[in-house]
Design a protein around this motif. Structure first.
Motif, mmCIF file in Angstrom:
data_model
loop_
_atom_site.group_PDB
_atom_site.id
_atom_site.type_symbol
_atom_site.label_atom_id
_atom_site.label_comp_id
_atom_site.label_asym_id
_atom_site.label_seq_id
_atom_site.Cartn_x
_atom_site.Cartn_y
_atom_site.Cartn_z
ATOM 1 N N VAL A 181 -8.325 -6.191 -3.850
ATOM 2 C CA VAL A 181 -8.239 -4.790 -3.426
ATOM 3 C C VAL A 181 -7.700 -3.902 -4.540
ATOM 4 C CG1 VAL A 181 -6.660 -3.365 -2.038
ATOM 5 C CG2 VAL A 181 -8.216 -4.883 -0.915
ATOM 6 N N THR B 116 -7.004 -4.594 4.952
ATOM 7 C CA THR B 116 -6.875 -5.737 4.042
ATOM 8 C C THR B 116 -6.522 -7.007 4.813
ATOM 9 O OG1 THR B 116 -6.088 -4.212 2.337
ATOM 10 C CG2 THR B 116 -5.724 -6.544 1.938
ATOM 11 N N GLU C 279 -9.603 -0.769 -6.298
ATOM 12 C CA GLU C 279 -9.030 0.571 -6.412
ATOM 13 C C GLU C 279 -9.023 1.036 -7.869
ATOM 14 O OE1 GLU C 279 -5.186 0.205 -4.589
ATOM 15 O OE2 GLU C 279 -5.997 0.436 -2.564
ATOM 16 N N ARG D 9 -4.792 1.017 5.286
ATOM 17 C CA ARG D 9 -5.245 0.115 4.219
ATOM 18 C C ARG D 9 -4.677 -1.286 4.399
ATOM 19 N NH1 ARG D 9 -6.643 3.153 -1.116
ATOM 20 N NH2 ARG D 9 -7.098 5.218 -0.317
ATOM 21 N N TYR E 110 -13.261 -2.109 3.074
ATOM 22 C CA TYR E 110 -12.403 -1.231 2.282
ATOM 23 C C TYR E 110 -13.174 -0.070 1.644
ATOM 24 C CZ TYR E 110 -7.861 -0.590 0.055
ATOM 25 O OH TYR E 110 -6.622 -0.117 -0.296
ATOM 26 N N PHE F 208 -12.105 3.780 1.999
ATOM 27 C CA PHE F 208 -10.920 4.153 1.227
ATOM 28 C C PHE F 208 -11.277 4.344 -0.242
ATOM 29 C CE2 PHE F 208 -9.153 1.470 4.702
ATOM 30 C CZ PHE F 208 -8.515 2.481 5.390
ATOM 31 N N GLN G 257 -1.952 6.273 5.386
ATOM 32 C CA GLN G 257 -2.882 5.564 4.498
ATOM 33 C C GLN G 257 -2.451 4.118 4.287
ATOM 34 O OE1 GLN G 257 -5.715 6.237 2.365
ATOM 35 N NE2 GLN G 257 -6.026 7.722 3.980
ATOM 36 N N SER G 258 -1.146 3.899 4.094
ATOM 37 C CA SER G 258 -0.675 2.541 3.826
ATOM 38 C C SER G 258 -0.875 1.636 5.038
ATOM 39 C CB SER G 258 0.790 2.550 3.393
ATOM 40 O OG SER G 258 1.618 3.095 4.385
ATOM 41 N N GLN H 140 0.818 -1.209 0.000
ATOM 42 C CA GLN H 140 0.000 0.000 0.000
ATOM 43 C C GLN H 140 0.854 1.261 0.000
ATOM 44 O OE1 GLN H 140 -3.066 0.416 -0.614
ATOM 45 N NE2 GLN H 140 -3.677 -1.725 -0.562
ATOM 46 N N THR I 237 0.431 4.278 -2.515
ATOM 47 C CA THR I 237 -0.102 5.560 -2.042
ATOM 48 C C THR I 237 0.960 6.595 -1.684
ATOM 49 O OG1 THR I 237 -0.169 4.820 0.263
ATOM 50 C CG2 THR I 237 -2.146 4.428 -1.073
#
Length: 198
Positions: free
Chosen positions: A102, A57, A106, A53, A180, A183, A49-50, A40, A44
């Motif tokens: 995922v 996940t 995205e 996320r 998820y 996000f 955020q990583s 992630q 990103t």
């Protein structure tokens, strides 16, 4: 009271197997979490955020392990040298499904930011989900051969592994989109603003 004997040896082996199961599964779970965060972060370039996320996940993967061990307990399966690896193997298989799903979610949010989570999920399930289903089916079929083994532990391993593979795929297409979603909505808003500014 006996200080030695078959019962004491079996009890010690069972205790060692249980400790080994928890330890190996925890190590694999921790390693997979770190890998998910790194994946992630590469996507990103944002540490917060990583981490968020990656953890989201990771949650469905941990649920699969809990479900598998719970089903084993309810069915009366004993932990042995074969079934002890199920938790770690379920995590290893599940992470593959989760990452593919995922990333496709995205991509759908980026391609169609005006749509909502149900549209992104149905498109992802119709494409990547179908491929995951085929992979899960072929892997489960391969392990189903163990049901013909003359050794009971190998038969149990095959049966439990089929359940683990099925649950890993199911959790990816059901739990993962639900968790998820925030996000994806955030990504879609960002992409919409980007399109408006162009």
């Amino acid at each position: 009271m006996e200080l030695s004997g078959r019962a004491l040896i079996l009890a010690q082996i069972s205790a060692d197997v249980a400790v080994s199961a928890v330890t190996s599964t925890a190590i694999v779970a921790g390693t997979i979490l770190i890998v998910l965060i790194i994946i992630q972060f590469i996507r990103t370039n944002d540490v917060v955020q990583s981490v968020q996320r990656g953890v989201v996940t990771w949650i469905p993967l941990i649920m699969v392990v809990l479900w598998v061990y719970g089903i084993m307990g309810l069915a009366g399966y004993q932990l042995n040298s074969q079934t002890v690896t199920i938790g770690a193997l379920a995590l290893g298989l599940g992470v593959d499904y989760a990452v593919h799903y995922v990333i496709r979610l995205e991509e759908e949010a980026e391609l169609h930011p005006e749509k909502d989570i149900s549209d992104w999920t149905s498109k992802t399930t119709a494409t990547t989900g179908r491929a995951m289903f085929g992979a899960a089916l072929s892997t489960a079929g391969g392990f189903a051969i163990l049901n013909f083994s003359g050794l009971l532990p190998l038969r149990l391993f095959g049966q439990v592994f089929i359940v683990a593979i099925s649950l890993a795929m199911i959790s990816s297409v059901t739990l993962l989109p639900a968790l998820y979603g925030p996000f994806l909505r955030r990504d879609a808003k960002r992409h919409l603003k980007h399109h408006e500014n162009e």
